[in-house]
Design a protein around this motif. Structure first.
Motif, mmCIF file in Angstrom:
data_model
loop_
_atom_site.group_PDB
_atom_site.id
_atom_site.type_symbol
_atom_site.label_atom_id
_atom_site.label_comp_id
_atom_site.label_asym_id
_atom_site.label_seq_id
_atom_site.Cartn_x
_atom_site.Cartn_y
_atom_site.Cartn_z
ATOM 1 N N ALA A 12 48.371 39.702 20.352
ATOM 2 C CA ALA A 12 48.650 41.049 19.857
ATOM 3 C C ALA A 12 47.343 41.801 19.669
ATOM 4 C CB ALA A 12 49.396 40.965 18.528
ATOM 5 N N TYR A 13 47.431 43.118 19.820
ATOM 6 C CA TYR A 13 46.327 44.001 19.416
ATOM 7 C C TYR A 13 46.703 44.513 18.033
ATOM 8 C CZ TYR A 13 45.003 44.068 24.371
ATOM 9 O OH TYR A 13 44.629 43.729 25.633
ATOM 10 N N GLY A 14 46.151 43.942 17.005
ATOM 11 C CA GLY A 14 46.564 44.315 15.655
ATOM 12 C C GLY A 14 48.047 44.019 15.469
ATOM 13 N N VAL A 15 48.828 45.050 15.123
ATOM 14 C CA VAL A 15 50.257 44.812 14.898
ATOM 15 C C VAL A 15 51.060 44.965 16.183
ATOM 16 C CG1 VAL A 15 50.227 45.470 12.477
ATOM 17 C CG2 VAL A 15 50.655 47.225 14.228
ATOM 18 N N SER A 16 50.394 45.377 17.259
ATOM 19 C CA SER A 16 51.150 45.639 18.483
ATOM 20 C C SER A 16 51.085 44.430 19.426
ATOM 21 C CB SER A 16 50.582 46.925 19.106
ATOM 22 O OG SER A 16 50.663 46.898 20.468
ATOM 23 N N GLN A 17 52.213 43.736 19.526
ATOM 24 C CA GLN A 17 52.230 42.514 20.334
ATOM 25 C C GLN A 17 52.209 42.862 21.819
ATOM 26 O OE1 GLN A 17 54.977 39.570 18.981
ATOM 27 N NE2 GLN A 17 54.540 38.159 20.665
ATOM 28 N N ALA A 18 51.364 42.186 22.572
ATOM 29 C CA ALA A 18 51.231 42.486 24.003
ATOM 30 C C ALA A 18 51.680 41.310 24.874
ATOM 31 C CB ALA A 18 49.787 42.852 24.327
ATOM 32 N N LEU A 19 51.479 40.090 24.401
ATOM 33 C CA LEU A 19 51.936 38.919 25.166
ATOM 34 C C LEU A 19 53.009 38.203 24.366
ATOM 35 C CD1 LEU A 19 48.571 37.426 26.560
ATOM 36 C CD2 LEU A 19 50.046 39.203 27.553
ATOM 37 N N ARG A 37 53.367 44.805 37.235
ATOM 38 C CA ARG A 37 53.068 46.241 37.218
ATOM 39 C C ARG A 37 52.029 46.570 36.147
ATOM 40 N NH1 ARG A 37 58.739 46.717 38.395
ATOM 41 N NH2 ARG A 37 58.998 47.792 40.386
ATOM 42 N N ASN A 38 51.581 47.828 36.121
ATOM 43 C CA ASN A 38 50.615 48.277 35.115
ATOM 44 C C ASN A 38 51.160 48.044 33.711
ATOM 45 O OD1 ASN A 38 48.973 49.176 37.112
ATOM 46 N ND2 ASN A 38 49.440 51.344 36.844
ATOM 47 N N GLY A 39 50.283 47.582 32.839
ATOM 48 C CA GLY A 39 50.640 47.460 31.430
ATOM 49 C C GLY A 39 51.504 46.253 31.109
ATOM 50 N N MET A 40 51.638 45.318 32.050
ATOM 51 C CA MET A 40 52.521 44.169 31.816
ATOM 52 C C MET A 40 51.809 42.997 31.140
ATOM 53 S SD MET A 40 55.455 45.072 32.451
ATOM 54 C CE MET A 40 56.274 46.476 33.177
ATOM 55 N N GLY A 41 50.480 43.112 30.993
ATOM 56 C CA GLY A 41 49.766 42.087 30.224
ATOM 57 C C GLY A 41 48.751 41.256 30.988
ATOM 58 N N LYS A 42 48.395 41.680 32.190
ATOM 59 C CA LYS A 42 47.469 40.870 32.992
ATOM 60 C C LYS A 42 46.073 40.811 32.351
ATOM 61 C CE LYS A 42 48.218 43.470 36.606
ATOM 62 N NZ LYS A 42 49.146 44.472 36.024
ATOM 63 N N THR A 43 45.537 41.997 32.051
ATOM 64 C CA THR A 43 44.190 42.021 31.456
ATOM 65 C C THR A 43 44.198 41.383 30.071
ATOM 66 O OG1 THR A 43 43.546 43.953 32.736
ATOM 67 C CG2 THR A 43 42.319 43.560 30.703
ATOM 68 N N THR A 44 45.274 41.574 29.342
ATOM 69 C CA THR A 44 45.369 40.950 28.015
ATOM 70 C C THR A 44 45.361 39.423 28.150
ATOM 71 O OG1 THR A 44 46.641 42.857 27.247
ATOM 72 C CG2 THR A 44 46.738 40.875 25.893
ATOM 73 N N THR A 45 46.033 38.904 29.164
ATOM 74 C CA THR A 45 46.025 37.462 29.400
ATOM 75 C C THR A 45 44.602 36.976 29.669
ATOM 76 O OG1 THR A 45 48.280 37.537 30.260
ATOM 77 C CG2 THR A 45 46.946 35.630 30.899
ATOM 78 N N PRO A 83 34.995 41.263 34.713
ATOM 79 C CA PRO A 83 35.972 42.070 33.983
ATOM 80 C C PRO A 83 36.341 43.335 34.727
ATOM 81 C CG PRO A 83 33.806 42.287 32.969
ATOM 82 C CD PRO A 83 33.656 41.325 34.114
ATOM 83 N N GLU A 84 37.447 43.912 34.301
ATOM 84 C CA GLU A 84 37.880 45.192 34.833
ATOM 85 C C GLU A 84 36.765 46.208 34.552
ATOM 86 O OE1 GLU A 84 42.346 47.027 34.482
ATOM 87 O OE2 GLU A 84 41.277 46.569 32.658
ATOM 88 N N GLY A 85 36.484 47.055 35.529
ATOM 89 C CA GLY A 85 35.608 48.180 35.245
ATOM 90 C C GLY A 85 34.110 47.991 35.460
ATOM 91 N N ASP A 154 39.198 40.401 37.665
ATOM 92 C CA ASP A 154 40.198 41.365 37.202
ATOM 93 C C ASP A 154 39.968 42.692 37.929
ATOM 94 O OD1 ASP A 154 42.046 42.930 35.883
ATOM 95 O OD2 ASP A 154 41.334 42.468 33.864
ATOM 96 N N GLU A 155 40.791 42.963 38.911
ATOM 97 C CA GLU A 155 40.712 44.214 39.687
ATOM 98 C C GLU A 155 39.325 44.434 40.291
ATOM 99 O OE1 GLU A 155 43.366 46.178 40.137
ATOM 100 O OE2 GLU A 155 44.636 46.139 38.344
ATOM 101 N N ALA A 156 38.814 43.416 40.960
ATOM 102 C CA ALA A 156 37.447 43.505 41.496
ATOM 103 C C ALA A 156 37.315 44.504 42.639
ATOM 104 C CB ALA A 156 36.967 42.124 41.943
ATOM 105 N N ASP A 187 44.796 41.858 41.337
ATOM 106 C CA ASP A 187 44.457 42.916 42.289
ATOM 107 C C ASP A 187 45.716 43.698 42.651
ATOM 108 O OD1 ASP A 187 41.808 43.456 44.091
ATOM 109 O OD2 ASP A 187 43.625 44.110 45.136
ATOM 110 N N LYS A 188 45.518 44.953 43.056
ATOM 111 C CA LYS A 188 46.688 45.753 43.420
ATOM 112 C C LYS A 188 47.177 45.465 44.835
ATOM 113 C CE LYS A 188 46.780 49.082 39.950
ATOM 114 N NZ LYS A 188 45.592 48.735 39.164
ATOM 115 N N SER A 189 46.302 44.884 45.668
ATOM 116 C CA SER A 189 46.707 44.659 47.053
ATOM 117 C C SER A 189 47.495 43.353 47.207
ATOM 118 C CB SER A 189 45.496 44.624 47.983
ATOM 119 O OG SER A 189 45.934 44.216 49.263
#
Ligand code: ATP
Length: 228
Positions: A12-19, A37-45, A83-85, A154-156, A187-189
């Motif tokens: 979780a990120y604080g009170v917001s559970q992500a995985l 898809r986007n926001g499904m928890g890959k980077t959080t994992t 890492p991403e970015g 992560d999204e290299a 990766d997106k591809s």
């Protein structure tokens, strides 16, 4: 036993559970795609694996409970992260960026420049003066210089010109065929992932919804969970 093992992992990120329950494993020499898809928890994992955010559940690397380790010690166990970015040290030279991370093993300056000859040509340049694609190669080279047993990308290839993407995919293929390094790829591809990965794990809303050999991922499954 797998090199990396996640079972029913939550975070979780604080009170917001992500995985909510991620199951994922990467064996020695295996290349695994982490999809969804986007926001499904890959980077959080990935952040949980690298001990950058707290998590609960099963999380082990080489039989050791990662929950007992700091991010620094997890890295020293042999987890290398791109890492991403794309973050390199802009004020340092290419050589300095590579050697700050170096740990003993087969990956040294010569090996990194064999994989990415462009880096060899720019050793004395400040990293900030490199193109985006060259910076990404530098970040991958830096992760390799830690001589990891598992490399996480992560999204290299995100945001890079097609020709540079091809160079990075070629490098990933060489890592797979020449070194047998275990790799976890985001990766997106889907096409490139399908051509290089042995297995895939798909996340939806923070949980593993499908895992299996890449060849068994039907177009139905990828349309439903990955959006292709
Ligand atoms: P993307 O491809 O967009 O990066 P992803 O699959 O990597 O997606 P995550 O970045 O892991 O997804 O995000 C999973 C969930 O966690 C999302 O709902 C996201 O909004 C939330 N999240 C991510 N980072 C934070 C943060 N720093 N603080 C709070 N919530 C976050």
């Amino acid at each position: 036993m797998s090199l990396l093992d996640l079972s029913a992992l939550t975070a979780a990120y604080g009170v917001s559970q992500a995985l909510f329950g991620v199951d994922l494993s990467v064996g020695e020499g295996e290349v695994v795609a982490l999809m969804g898809r986007n926001g499904m928890g890959k980077t959080t994992t990935v952040k949980a694996i690298c001990r950058m955010i707290p998590s609960q559940g099963g999380l082990s690397f080489d039989g050791q409970d990662l929950h007992r380790l700091s991010s620094h010690r997890a890295a020293r166990l042999g987890i290398g992260l791109v890492p991403e970015g794309r973050r390199c040290f802009g004020d340092l030279t290419v050589r300095e960026n590579l050697v700050v991370a170096a740990r003993p093993g087969p990956w040294d300056l010569a090996a990194a420049t064999r994989l990415f000859p462009r880096l060899g040509e720019r050793m004395a340049q400040r990293a900030a003066s490199l193109s985006g694609g060259e910076q990404q190669m530098l970040v991958i080279g830096r992760a390799l210089m830690t001589n990891p047993r598992l490399l996480i990308l992560d999204e290299a290839t995100e945001g890079l010109a097609p020709i540079i993407r091809q160079e990075i995919w070629a490098a990933i293929r060489r890592l797979k065929s020449e070194t047998g390094m275990a790799i976890l790829l985001i990766d997106k591809s889907v096409r490139e992932l399908a051509s290089v990965c042995d297995r895939a794990v798909i996340l939806q809303r923070g949980s593993t919804v499908w895992a299996g050999p890449m060849g068994e991922m039907t177009s139905d499954i990828s349309e439903r969970y990955v959006g292709v």
